[in-house]
Design an enzyme around this catalytic site. Structure first.
Site, PDB file in Angstrom:
ATOM      1  N   ASP A  47       1.043  -1.038   0.162  1.00  0.00           N
ATOM      2  CA  ASP A  47       0.022   0.006  -0.065  1.00  0.00           C
ATOM      3  C   ASP A  47       0.723   1.419   0.005  1.00  0.00           C
ATOM      4  O   ASP A  47       1.850   1.297   0.791  1.00  0.00           O
ATOM      5  CB  ASP A  47      -1.043  -0.143   1.154  1.00  0.00           C
ATOM      6  CG  ASP A  47      -2.086   0.945   1.070  1.00  0.00           C
ATOM      7  OD1 ASP A  47      -3.117   0.596   0.980  1.00  0.00           O
ATOM      8  OD2 ASP A  47      -1.685   2.269   1.185  1.00  0.00           O
ATOM      9  N   ASN A  81     -12.839  -3.147   2.299  1.00  0.00           N
ATOM     10  CA  ASN A  81     -13.987  -2.030   2.550  1.00  0.00           C
ATOM     11  C   ASN A  81     -14.737  -2.292   1.303  1.00  0.00           C
ATOM     12  O   ASN A  81     -14.584  -2.417   0.223  1.00  0.00           O
ATOM     13  CB  ASN A  81     -13.176  -0.767   2.545  1.00  0.00           C
ATOM     14  CG  ASN A  81     -12.592  -0.512   3.629  1.00  0.00           C
ATOM     15  OD1 ASN A  81     -12.881  -0.851   4.778  1.00  0.00           O
ATOM     16  ND2 ASN A  81     -11.243  -0.022   3.405  1.00  0.00           N
ATOM     17  N   VAL A 102     -10.742   3.022  -3.686  1.00  0.00           N
ATOM     18  CA  VAL A 102     -10.451   2.224  -5.046  1.00  0.00           C
ATOM     19  C   VAL A 102     -11.247   1.206  -5.443  1.00  0.00           C
ATOM     20  O   VAL A 102     -11.598   0.498  -4.631  1.00  0.00           O
ATOM     21  CB  VAL A 102      -9.116   1.957  -5.124  1.00  0.00           C
ATOM     22  CG1 VAL A 102      -8.634   1.187  -6.288  1.00  0.00           C
ATOM     23  CG2 VAL A 102      -7.969   2.957  -4.666  1.00  0.00           C
ATOM     24  N   HIS A 158     -10.305  -5.536  -3.322  1.00  0.00           N
ATOM     25  CA  HIS A 158      -8.699  -5.835  -2.743  1.00  0.00           C
ATOM     26  C   HIS A 158      -8.967  -6.087  -1.356  1.00  0.00           C
ATOM     27  O   HIS A 158      -9.942  -5.627  -0.809  1.00  0.00           O
ATOM     28  CB  HIS A 158      -7.923  -4.509  -2.908  1.00  0.00           C
ATOM     29  CG  HIS A 158      -8.542  -3.307  -2.385  1.00  0.00           C
ATOM     30  ND1 HIS A 158      -9.300  -2.603  -3.152  1.00  0.00           N
ATOM     31  CD2 HIS A 158      -8.227  -2.794  -1.333  1.00  0.00           C
ATOM     32  CE1 HIS A 158      -9.642  -1.573  -2.486  1.00  0.00           C
ATOM     33  NE2 HIS A 158      -9.137  -1.320  -1.220  1.00  0.00           N
ATOM     34  N   HIS A 167      -6.948  -5.731   2.287  1.00  0.00           N
ATOM     35  CA  HIS A 167      -5.726  -5.260   2.753  1.00  0.00           C
ATOM     36  C   HIS A 167      -5.100  -6.136   3.801  1.00  0.00           C
ATOM     37  O   HIS A 167      -6.014  -6.961   4.764  1.00  0.00           O
ATOM     38  CB  HIS A 167      -6.128  -4.131   3.743  1.00  0.00           C
ATOM     39  CG  HIS A 167      -6.777  -2.832   3.065  1.00  0.00           C
ATOM     40  ND1 HIS A 167      -5.857  -1.719   2.569  1.00  0.00           N
ATOM     41  CD2 HIS A 167      -7.885  -2.710   2.487  1.00  0.00           C
ATOM     42  CE1 HIS A 167      -6.827  -0.751   2.167  1.00  0.00           C
ATOM     43  NE2 HIS A 167      -8.013  -1.491   1.971  1.00  0.00           N
TER      44      HIS A 167
HETATM   45  P1  AMP Z   1      -9.635   1.276   0.208  1.00  0.00           P
HETATM   46  O1  AMP Z   1      -9.869   2.635   0.766  1.00  0.00           O
HETATM   47  O2  AMP Z   1     -10.053   0.166   0.950  1.00  0.00           O
HETATM   48  O3  AMP Z   1     -10.399   1.404  -1.207  1.00  0.00           O
HETATM   49  O4  AMP Z   1      -8.219   1.130  -0.101  1.00  0.00           O
HETATM   50  C1  AMP Z   1      -7.371   1.648  -1.186  1.00  0.00           C
HETATM   51  C2  AMP Z   1      -6.045   1.653  -1.046  1.00  0.00           C
HETATM   52  O5  AMP Z   1      -5.316   1.733  -2.086  1.00  0.00           O
HETATM   53  C3  AMP Z   1      -5.621   2.697   0.218  1.00  0.00           C
HETATM   54  O6  AMP Z   1      -5.242   2.258   1.338  1.00  0.00           O
HETATM   55  C4  AMP Z   1      -4.457   3.313  -0.614  1.00  0.00           C
HETATM   56  O7  AMP Z   1      -3.686   4.025   0.126  1.00  0.00           O
HETATM   57  C5  AMP Z   1      -4.108   2.601  -1.596  1.00  0.00           C
HETATM   58  N1  AMP Z   1      -3.391   2.987  -2.921  1.00  0.00           N
HETATM   59  C6  AMP Z   1      -3.957   4.127  -3.645  1.00  0.00           C
HETATM   60  N2  AMP Z   1      -3.235   4.133  -4.641  1.00  0.00           N
HETATM   61  C7  AMP Z   1      -2.178   3.294  -4.628  1.00  0.00           C
HETATM   62  C8  AMP Z   1      -1.092   3.165  -5.660  1.00  0.00           C
HETATM   63  N3  AMP Z   1      -0.677   3.616  -6.561  1.00  0.00           N
HETATM   64  N4  AMP Z   1      -0.121   1.935  -4.952  1.00  0.00           N
HETATM   65  C9  AMP Z   1      -0.613   1.442  -3.851  1.00  0.00           C
HETATM   66  N5  AMP Z   1      -1.672   1.431  -3.023  1.00  0.00           N
HETATM   67  C10 AMP Z   1      -2.370   2.498  -3.454  1.00  0.00           C
END
Ligand code: AMP
Length: 114
Positions: free
Chosen positions: A30, A87, A96, A100, A102
């Site tokens: 992340d 989430n 995003v 995914h 975490h």
């Molecule tokens: P969520 O809030 O569950 O959708 O998690 C999305 C996660 O993607 C967040 O923890 C961000 O920090 C992570 N994220 C966003 N862009 C990138 C990226 N380019 N590379 C790695 N992680 C990312």
């Protein structure tokens, strides 16, 4: 619809610290880690949210968990403990819209779900 940021990582259009990859799944660190180990385990197929899965996806969903577990073992946090979080949509704070999991570990976590 335009590619998600995770699809762009899968296509190597933007960089990421990739920890694991196979035909179906990619895992990378992340970019804003919330724990010493914070890795995102991502299906390559661009499923927006868990709401968009069906029983046909059971094997893939199982593989996401098993892959997260295997990465936890490889990172040395399986015995100390780790947390898996997915989430789904706005109230959970999903940012995003590409499914995914975490993988978080390497510190003692509380039970604050706020
Ligand atoms: P969520 O809030 O569950 O959708 O998690 C999305 C996660 O993607 C967040 O923890 C961000 O920090 C992570 N994220 C966003 N862009 C990138 C990226 N380019 N590379 C790695 N992680 C990312």
């Amino acid at each position: 619809m335009s590619d998600s940021i995770f699809t762009r990582i899968i296509k190597r259009e933007i960089p990421a610290s990739i920890e694991y990859e196979d035909d179906e799944i990619i895992a990378f660190r992340d970019i804003t880690p919330q724990a010493p180990v914070h890795i995102l385990v991502v299906p390559k197929r661009p499923i927006p949210t868990l709401n968009d899965t069906s029983p046909d996806d059971a094997a893939l969903l199982g593989r996401l968990l098993l892959t997260a577990r295997d990465i936890a073992v490889a990172k040395g946090i399986a015995e100390s403990g780790f947390r898996l979080v997915t989430n789904c949509n706005a109230d959970a704070g999903q940012t995003v819209f590409h499914l995914h999991v975490h993988l978080l570990g390497g510190l003692k976590m509380g039970h604050n779900f706020a």
